[in-house]
Design a protein around this motif. Structure first.
Motif, short mmCIF file in Angstrom:
data_model
loop_
_atom_site.label_atom_id
_atom_site.label_comp_id
_atom_site.label_asym_id
_atom_site.label_seq_id
_atom_site.Cartn_x
_atom_site.Cartn_y
_atom_site.Cartn_z
N ALA A 64 -9.80 -2.23 0.14
CA ALA A 64 -9.08 -1.81 -1.15
C ALA A 64 -7.64 -1.16 -1.04
O ALA A 64 -6.47 -1.24 -1.41
CB ALA A 64 -9.93 -1.27 -2.22
N GLY A 65 -7.77 -0.24 0.01
CA GLY A 65 -6.53 0.61 0.35
C GLY A 65 -5.45 -0.37 1.16
O GLY A 65 -4.12 -0.29 0.87
N GLY A 66 -5.98 -1.26 1.93
CA GLY A 66 -5.02 -2.40 2.42
C GLY A 66 -4.29 -3.23 1.45
O GLY A 66 -3.01 -3.29 1.74
N VAL A 67 -5.19 -3.65 0.66
CA VAL A 67 -4.44 -4.51 -0.60
C VAL A 67 -3.46 -3.80 -1.22
O VAL A 67 -2.49 -4.23 -1.76
CB VAL A 67 -5.62 -5.02 -1.41
N VAL A 68 -3.76 -2.65 -1.69
CA VAL A 68 -2.77 -1.57 -2.54
C VAL A 68 -1.56 -1.26 -1.60
O VAL A 68 -0.57 -1.43 -2.40
CB VAL A 68 -3.50 -0.38 -2.98
N LEU A 69 -1.78 -1.17 -0.58
CA LEU A 69 -0.75 -0.78 0.35
C LEU A 69 0.28 -2.02 0.49
O LEU A 69 1.27 -1.82 0.51
CB LEU A 69 -1.23 -0.47 1.92
N LEU A 70 -0.35 -2.96 0.79
CA LEU A 70 0.70 -4.41 0.72
C LEU A 70 1.30 -4.64 -0.61
O LEU A 70 2.24 -5.22 -0.77
CB LEU A 70 -0.19 -5.61 1.08
N ALA A 71 0.34 -4.48 -1.86
CA ALA A 71 0.96 -4.87 -3.22
C ALA A 71 2.13 -3.61 -3.37
O ALA A 71 2.89 -4.26 -4.16
CB ALA A 71 -0.12 -4.61 -4.06
N SER A 72 2.07 -2.56 -3.04
CA SER A 72 3.11 -1.76 -3.19
C SER A 72 4.12 -1.70 -2.17
O SER A 72 5.23 -0.79 -2.30
CB SER A 72 2.44 -0.22 -3.25
N LYS A 73 4.24 -2.61 -1.26
CA LYS A 73 5.18 -2.81 -0.39
C LYS A 73 5.46 -1.71 0.45
O LYS A 73 6.39 -1.19 0.99
CB LYS A 73 6.39 -3.05 -1.01
N ASP A 74 4.19 -1.12 1.01
CA ASP A 74 4.29 -0.07 2.13
C ASP A 74 4.74 1.12 1.51
O ASP A 74 5.04 2.07 2.28
CB ASP A 74 4.81 -0.40 3.42
N ARG A 75 4.75 1.21 0.06
CA ARG A 75 5.18 2.48 -0.26
C ARG A 75 4.07 3.53 -0.77
O ARG A 75 4.06 4.84 -0.30
CB ARG A 75 5.89 2.44 -1.84
N SER A 76 2.79 3.22 -0.97
CA SER A 76 1.86 3.99 -1.06
C SER A 76 0.50 3.28 -1.56
O SER A 76 0.33 2.20 -1.52
CB SER A 76 1.88 4.83 -2.42
N SER A 77 -0.67 4.09 -0.92
CA SER A 77 -2.15 3.44 -1.13
C SER A 77 -2.68 4.22 -2.22
O SER A 77 -3.88 4.04 -2.21
CB SER A 77 -2.73 3.39 0.21
N HIS A 78 -2.05 4.92 -3.02
CA HIS A 78 -2.90 5.66 -3.82
C HIS A 78 -3.10 5.17 -5.51
O HIS A 78 -2.02 4.44 -5.91
CB HIS A 78 -2.19 7.27 -4.36
N LEU A 79 -4.04 5.08 -5.79
CA LEU A 79 -4.28 4.63 -7.06
C LEU A 79 -4.82 5.89 -8.06
O LEU A 79 -4.29 5.89 -9.11
CB LEU A 79 -5.52 3.65 -7.31
#
Length: 351
Positions: A64-79
């Motif tokens: 999930a952290g990797g998906v969020v990191l890719l979705a935010s274009k390497d800006r943040s992995s925080h939800l």
């Protein structure tokens, strides 16, 4: 309606809107989905010897952290913002309370001396060795910005060992002695580390003299025994209140609610008095399971037992999920230079 009242209502609406915005709702939806996935997958692999629910939560958090990191274009992995208050006030208390509430007291107190020997003396020895080792390693690397208090804090943090994975491969029915030793040592070890850390944070190291070690030991013993006594007193108080107020027995909800509230109140009061809320709520759980729990009706016993276990399980799974999501925090990796990473890695591998 007066103008100032209108402005107050508008400001309250803005605060509410900022809290319940779209990103917060999406984050909560993702976390609840991941929690459900952990429970389902953990049930499916229950008989697998190579995996368990903890590993499932860690791997799902990493994905999930990797998906969020890719979705935010390497800006943040925080939800969600995971801070100290969320952990110590909302997630850790139900886990520790349930550990004390569900423990088999006969085995626990039968081996209590051994647990204290490993949990307190072993933790203090690890604390000393890690602090001295961290000081030597950092000094050789030329990192002179840290204070003595910082090295002691590192020792207190790293001396805490997690026995969750060990308990996953042990059976409480097949090996009761070994299980009780590992479980009791783990809880006492965590509580000792937290008390040590709090004692270090509350101590003034600016004026160091020959009595520093004695003062630190005195502060540690004061926090330890005072926190334990507070948990025992509040546990006995809850038993007395529920036994005295017979009208509560007309409703399972009204019987269970005081138990939950007074258990959480013990942790909050300990923090308010600058004591260890973890020790307080742990011993409060032991006393409640021995006295308070037997003063309620049978339906309330079943309800509270499963309610405490369910809340503890959800909080523990949430922590495992977030640990590996936070491991992909790009902001922390950018803020850390190579020397800091190498220093922390060297300290970890030297344990």
């Amino acid at each position: 309606m007066a103008p100032h009242e209108t402005l107050q209502q508008l400001s309250a609406l803005k605060v509410s809107a900022s809290f319940l915005n779209t990103s917060t709702i999406i984050a909560l939806s993702v976390f609840f989905t991941l929690l459900c996935a952990c429970i389902i997958i953990g049930h499916l692999i229950e008989e697998n010897r190579w995996a368990n629910e903890s590993i499932t939560a860690l791997l799902l958090g990493l994905c999930a952290g990797g998906v969020v990191l890719l979705a935010s274009k390497d800006r943040s992995s925080h939800l969600l913002v995971f801070n100290e208050d969320l952990f110590f006030l909302y997630l850790l208390p139900p886990i520790i309370f349930n550990a004390g509430f569900q423990v088999k007291k006969k085995q626990f107190f039968k081996n209590f001396t051994t647990m204290l020997l490993f949990g307190i003396c072993g933790t203090v020895i690890s604390f000393y060795l890690i602090s001295v080792g961290a000081f030597s390693i950092f000094k050789k690397m030329g990192m002179t910005s840290l204070r003595i208090q910082d090295f002691l804090a590192i020792g207190a943090i790293l001396s805490a060992t997690d026995s969750v994975c060990t308990l996953q491969v042990l059976s409480q029915d097949e090996t009761p002695f070994l299980y009780s030793i590992v479980f009791g040592e783990g809880v006492v070890n965590d509580a000792t580390s937290i008390v040590l850390f709090n004692a270090i944070q509350s101590f003034d190291f600016n004026n160091i003299d020959g009595t520093v070690a004695l003062n630190l030991l005195g502060t540690f013993l004061y926090l330890y025994f005072t926190s334990t006594a507070l948990g025992i007193v509040l546990g006995l108080l809850s038993a007395y209140i529920i036994k005295t107020l017979y009208f509560l027995r007309h409703s399972t909800d009204r019987e269970g609610a005081p138990m939950m509230l007074m258990a959480y109140l013990s942790c909050i009061l300990a923090e308010l008095l600058n004591l260890s809320g973890i020790l307080t709520i742990f011993f409060c759980g032991i006393i409640m399971s021995h006295y308070t729990w037997h003063n309620v009706t049978e339906s309330s016993r079943i309800t509270t037992k499963h309610a405490f276990a369910t809340i503890s399980f959800i909080a523990e799974t949430f922590i495992f999920l977030y640990v590996f999501m936070d491991a992909l925090d790009i902001d922390k990796w950018k803020a850390s230079n190579a020397r800091n990473i190498f220093a922390v890695s060297s300290t970890m591998f030297s344990l």
